[in-house]
Motif scaffolding. Structure first.
Motif, PDB file in Angstrom:
ATOM      1  N   SER A   1       0.853  -1.205  -0.001  1.00  0.00           N
ATOM      2  CA  SER A   1      -0.027  -0.077  -0.126  1.00  0.00           C
ATOM      3  C   SER A   1       0.986   1.178  -0.117  1.00  0.00           C
ATOM      4  O   SER A   1       0.390   2.300  -0.605  1.00  0.00           O
ATOM      5  CB  SER A   1      -0.995  -0.043   1.115  1.00  0.00           C
ATOM      6  OG  SER A   1      -0.248  -0.004   2.441  1.00  0.00           O
ATOM      7  N   VAL A   2       1.816   1.207   0.735  1.00  0.00           N
ATOM      8  CA  VAL A   2       2.697   2.446   0.789  1.00  0.00           C
ATOM      9  C   VAL A   2       3.621   2.597  -0.761  1.00  0.00           C
ATOM     10  O   VAL A   2       3.601   3.932  -1.256  1.00  0.00           O
ATOM     11  CB  VAL A   2       3.983   2.252   1.609  1.00  0.00           C
ATOM     12  CG1 VAL A   2       5.213   3.292   1.436  1.00  0.00           C
ATOM     13  CG2 VAL A   2       3.652   2.075   3.052  1.00  0.00           C
ATOM     14  N   ILE A   3       3.830   1.678  -1.685  1.00  0.00           N
ATOM     15  CA  ILE A   3       4.244   1.596  -2.801  1.00  0.00           C
ATOM     16  C   ILE A   3       3.236   2.236  -3.810  1.00  0.00           C
ATOM     17  O   ILE A   3       3.515   3.314  -4.455  1.00  0.00           O
ATOM     18  CB  ILE A   3       4.853   0.149  -3.281  1.00  0.00           C
ATOM     19  CG1 ILE A   3       5.853  -0.183  -2.447  1.00  0.00           C
ATOM     20  CG2 ILE A   3       4.951   0.528  -4.783  1.00  0.00           C
ATOM     21  CD1 ILE A   3       6.584  -1.391  -2.811  1.00  0.00           C
ATOM     22  N   ILE A   4       1.897   1.813  -3.412  1.00  0.00           N
ATOM     23  CA  ILE A   4       0.780   2.172  -4.470  1.00  0.00           C
ATOM     24  C   ILE A   4       0.625   3.775  -4.183  1.00  0.00           C
ATOM     25  O   ILE A   4       0.423   4.437  -4.974  1.00  0.00           O
ATOM     26  CB  ILE A   4      -0.347   1.284  -4.106  1.00  0.00           C
ATOM     27  CG1 ILE A   4      -0.068  -0.008  -4.903  1.00  0.00           C
ATOM     28  CG2 ILE A   4      -1.659   1.962  -4.794  1.00  0.00           C
ATOM     29  CD1 ILE A   4      -1.262  -1.106  -4.264  1.00  0.00           C
ATOM     30  N   VAL A   5       0.356   3.975  -2.987  1.00  0.00           N
ATOM     31  CA  VAL A   5       0.301   5.554  -2.698  1.00  0.00           C
ATOM     32  C   VAL A   5       1.316   6.384  -3.059  1.00  0.00           C
ATOM     33  O   VAL A   5       1.220   7.569  -3.569  1.00  0.00           O
ATOM     34  CB  VAL A   5       0.110   5.644  -1.130  1.00  0.00           C
ATOM     35  CG1 VAL A   5      -0.044   7.219  -0.593  1.00  0.00           C
ATOM     36  CG2 VAL A   5      -0.930   5.072  -0.708  1.00  0.00           C
TER      37      VAL A   5
ATOM     38  N   ILE B   1       0.914   9.738  -5.633  1.00  0.00           N
ATOM     39  CA  ILE B   1       1.373  10.814  -5.634  1.00  0.00           C
ATOM     40  C   ILE B   1       2.342  11.260  -6.527  1.00  0.00           C
ATOM     41  O   ILE B   1       2.070  12.378  -6.858  1.00  0.00           O
ATOM     42  CB  ILE B   1       2.049  10.829  -3.967  1.00  0.00           C
ATOM     43  CG1 ILE B   1       0.863  10.851  -2.889  1.00  0.00           C
ATOM     44  CG2 ILE B   1       2.694  12.238  -3.834  1.00  0.00           C
ATOM     45  CD1 ILE B   1       1.757  10.609  -1.237  1.00  0.00           C
ATOM     46  N   LYS B   2       3.393  10.421  -6.974  1.00  0.00           N
ATOM     47  CA  LYS B   2       3.940  11.125  -7.818  1.00  0.00           C
ATOM     48  C   LYS B   2       3.540  11.208  -9.286  1.00  0.00           C
ATOM     49  O   LYS B   2       3.809  12.349  -9.810  1.00  0.00           O
ATOM     50  CB  LYS B   2       5.197   9.772  -8.135  1.00  0.00           C
ATOM     51  CG  LYS B   2       6.381  10.028  -8.866  1.00  0.00           C
ATOM     52  CD  LYS B   2       7.500   9.058  -8.961  1.00  0.00           C
ATOM     53  CE  LYS B   2       8.633   9.484  -9.754  1.00  0.00           C
ATOM     54  NZ  LYS B   2       9.646   8.631  -9.682  1.00  0.00           N
ATOM     55  N   SER B   3       2.383  10.499  -9.523  1.00  0.00           N
ATOM     56  CA  SER B   3       1.599  10.567 -10.875  1.00  0.00           C
ATOM     57  C   SER B   3       0.935  11.715 -10.641  1.00  0.00           C
ATOM     58  O   SER B   3       0.893  12.700 -11.710  1.00  0.00           O
ATOM     59  CB  SER B   3       0.962   9.348 -11.204  1.00  0.00           C
ATOM     60  OG  SER B   3      -0.022   9.257 -10.391  1.00  0.00           O
ATOM     61  N   THR B   4       0.349  12.051  -9.811  1.00  0.00           N
ATOM     62  CA  THR B   4      -0.525  13.396  -9.582  1.00  0.00           C
ATOM     63  C   THR B   4       0.442  14.626  -9.603  1.00  0.00           C
ATOM     64  O   THR B   4       0.166  15.634 -10.344  1.00  0.00           O
ATOM     65  CB  THR B   4      -1.403  13.350  -8.063  1.00  0.00           C
ATOM     66  OG1 THR B   4      -2.222  12.047  -8.190  1.00  0.00           O
ATOM     67  CG2 THR B   4      -1.939  14.637  -8.067  1.00  0.00           C
ATOM     68  N   TYR B   5       1.646  14.596  -8.917  1.00  0.00           N
ATOM     69  CA  TYR B   5       2.747  15.757  -8.854  1.00  0.00           C
ATOM     70  C   TYR B   5       3.116  16.125 -10.259  1.00  0.00           C
ATOM     71  O   TYR B   5       3.093  17.029 -10.729  1.00  0.00           O
ATOM     72  CB  TYR B   5       3.690  15.608  -8.036  1.00  0.00           C
ATOM     73  CG  TYR B   5       4.842  16.378  -8.158  1.00  0.00           C
ATOM     74  CD1 TYR B   5       4.511  17.773  -7.110  1.00  0.00           C
ATOM     75  CD2 TYR B   5       5.884  16.404  -8.840  1.00  0.00           C
ATOM     76  CE1 TYR B   5       5.458  18.955  -7.157  1.00  0.00           C
ATOM     77  CE2 TYR B   5       6.821  17.428  -8.799  1.00  0.00           C
ATOM     78  CZ  TYR B   5       6.627  18.648  -8.099  1.00  0.00           C
ATOM     79  OH  TYR B   5       7.372  19.625  -7.933  1.00  0.00           O
ATOM     80  N   ASN B   6       3.322  14.709 -11.218  1.00  0.00           N
ATOM     81  CA  ASN B   6       3.795  14.958 -12.440  1.00  0.00           C
ATOM     82  C   ASN B   6       2.648  15.541 -13.449  1.00  0.00           C
ATOM     83  O   ASN B   6       2.868  16.260 -14.479  1.00  0.00           O
ATOM     84  CB  ASN B   6       4.427  13.688 -13.077  1.00  0.00           C
ATOM     85  CG  ASN B   6       5.795  13.455 -12.398  1.00  0.00           C
ATOM     86  OD1 ASN B   6       6.262  14.139 -12.102  1.00  0.00           O
ATOM     87  ND2 ASN B   6       6.028  12.025 -12.242  1.00  0.00           N
TER      88      ASN B   6
END
Length: 60
Positions: free
Chosen positions: A20-24, A28-33
């Protein structure tokens, strides 16, 4: 090397937690990009806004 006092049943809780940590983190990274180069009302990009927050500036 033997791991004394290691309960392998704890993997039942650790593996889903790590997953779940990896998925979150990926979300977050995709939303930031996604919003990285979009300007906001102050004509700042997400990178500029993040830098302002990290630098603890009051007015950017």
């Amino acid at each position: 090397m033997r791991f004394y006092n290691f309960n392998y049943n704890s993997l039942i809780f650790m593996i889903p937690a790590f997953a779940s940590v990896i998925i979150v983190q990926l979300r977050i990274k995709s939303t930031y990009n996604k919003y990285f180069n979009i300007l906001n009302i102050n004509k700042l990009t997400a990178a500029d806004s993040a830098r302002c927050v990290l630098d603890v500036e009051i007015v950017c």
